[in-house]
Design a protein around this motif. Sequence first.
Motif, PDB file in Angstrom:
ATOM      1  N   HIS A 126       0.933  -1.271  -0.063  1.00  0.00           N
ATOM      2  CA  HIS A 126      -0.010  -0.012  -0.076  1.00  0.00           C
ATOM      3  C   HIS A 126       0.819   1.263   0.010  1.00  0.00           C
ATOM      4  O   HIS A 126       2.009   1.252   0.448  1.00  0.00           O
ATOM      5  CB  HIS A 126      -0.811   0.138   1.150  1.00  0.00           C
ATOM      6  N   SER A 140       0.448   5.910  -4.970  1.00  0.00           N
ATOM      7  CA  SER A 140      -0.726   4.908  -5.913  1.00  0.00           C
ATOM      8  C   SER A 140      -0.867   5.222  -7.122  1.00  0.00           C
ATOM      9  O   SER A 140      -0.972   4.295  -7.992  1.00  0.00           O
ATOM     10  CB  SER A 140      -1.775   4.782  -4.954  1.00  0.00           C
ATOM     11  N   THR A 148      -7.476  -7.577  -2.554  1.00  0.00           N
ATOM     12  CA  THR A 148      -6.990  -6.775  -1.422  1.00  0.00           C
ATOM     13  C   THR A 148      -7.317  -7.412  -0.081  1.00  0.00           C
ATOM     14  O   THR A 148      -7.872  -8.103   0.076  1.00  0.00           O
ATOM     15  CB  THR A 148      -7.479  -5.224  -1.280  1.00  0.00           C
ATOM     16  N   ARG A 179      -6.116   1.429   3.908  1.00  0.00           N
ATOM     17  CA  ARG A 179      -5.135   1.762   3.161  1.00  0.00           C
ATOM     18  C   ARG A 179      -4.776   1.021   1.991  1.00  0.00           C
ATOM     19  O   ARG A 179      -4.065   1.365   0.968  1.00  0.00           O
ATOM     20  CB  ARG A 179      -4.152   1.897   4.170  1.00  0.00           C
ATOM     21  N   GLN A 180      -5.266  -0.416   2.151  1.00  0.00           N
ATOM     22  CA  GLN A 180      -5.063  -1.238   1.092  1.00  0.00           C
ATOM     23  C   GLN A 180      -6.016  -0.912   0.090  1.00  0.00           C
ATOM     24  O   GLN A 180      -5.684  -0.929  -1.209  1.00  0.00           O
ATOM     25  CB  GLN A 180      -5.112  -2.480   1.464  1.00  0.00           C
ATOM     26  N   THR A 223      -5.473   2.526  -1.740  1.00  0.00           N
ATOM     27  CA  THR A 223      -4.351   2.310  -2.707  1.00  0.00           C
ATOM     28  C   THR A 223      -4.778   1.610  -3.893  1.00  0.00           C
ATOM     29  O   THR A 223      -4.355   2.282  -5.167  1.00  0.00           O
ATOM     30  CB  THR A 223      -3.122   1.431  -2.361  1.00  0.00           C
ATOM     31  N   ILE A 266      -3.053  -5.931  -3.600  1.00  0.00           N
ATOM     32  CA  ILE A 266      -2.510  -4.927  -2.673  1.00  0.00           C
ATOM     33  C   ILE A 266      -2.513  -5.514  -1.119  1.00  0.00           C
ATOM     34  O   ILE A 266      -3.568  -6.131  -0.606  1.00  0.00           O
ATOM     35  CB  ILE A 266      -3.625  -3.741  -2.717  1.00  0.00           C
ATOM     36  N   SER A 269       0.612  -5.630   2.341  1.00  0.00           N
ATOM     37  CA  SER A 269       1.374  -4.814   3.428  1.00  0.00           C
ATOM     38  C   SER A 269       2.782  -5.345   3.498  1.00  0.00           C
ATOM     39  O   SER A 269       2.801  -6.725   3.000  1.00  0.00           O
ATOM     40  CB  SER A 269       0.580  -4.670   4.683  1.00  0.00           C
ATOM     41  N   THR A 321       4.425   1.107  -2.103  1.00  0.00           N
ATOM     42  CA  THR A 321       3.787   0.915  -3.437  1.00  0.00           C
ATOM     43  C   THR A 321       4.814  -0.025  -4.273  1.00  0.00           C
ATOM     44  O   THR A 321       4.827   0.102  -5.484  1.00  0.00           O
ATOM     45  CB  THR A 321       3.250   2.217  -4.320  1.00  0.00           C
TER      46      THR A 321
END
Length: 217
Positions: free
Chosen positions: A9, A30, A49, A54-55, A58, A151, A153, A182
């Motif tokens: 992300h 992103s 995702t 946040r994911q 993104t 997506i 972490s 990213t």
Amino acid sequence: MAELLVIRHGQASFGQDNYDVLSDLGHAQSAAVGQMLRDGGWVPDRLVTGTLKRQRDTLTSMGFDGGAAEEHAGLNEYDFSDLLNARFKGQVPDVVKGDRKTHFRTLRETVFDWQDAAFDGASETYADFAARVEAAREFATDTQAKRVLVISSGGVIGQMTATALGAPARQMMQLNLQIKNTAMTRFMFSGPMFSLHEFNATPHFASAAGAKLLSYS
């Protein structure tokens, strides 16, 4: 052969009350990686995702339809705040929260202790974390799609990479700390075959303008 492209992300809100929000820089990062994929003609057949904001954000800022994405909680990051509270018995030193260098040194040490089961009280064991990441990988690659975009972490990507390499558990954290916001990590898969093809790539930061977008946290 099919591709699993896992992207960390964008920059979240380090040091804020709610970390799970992209910063302005995170949105720009992103957008840059999404544009780079489109410019290169890389169009995903499937979007996945974790369940973290946040994911999902993104993916949306990359220019993809977040509503079309599937979710798998196995792609969520481990809960570092929970691990800290368990390790320090609820008395986390203030310097860990406020000083970036101390924060990441403590992060590494805490995850190593977590892997060794050196403290109890965490909501998730390291073995459970590794198992859910593997379940997410199996979910993402159980498909007829040839290009799967995920997506996730840093910790998940580090774990997935270490597993693909057959590396010791410690390597998960060494990889985790290298992963840029990213950054792209690419795997190839076919049936039971799953192998690393590219790790932590950021061609969208290669220009002078792109270099200003680089961040690790």
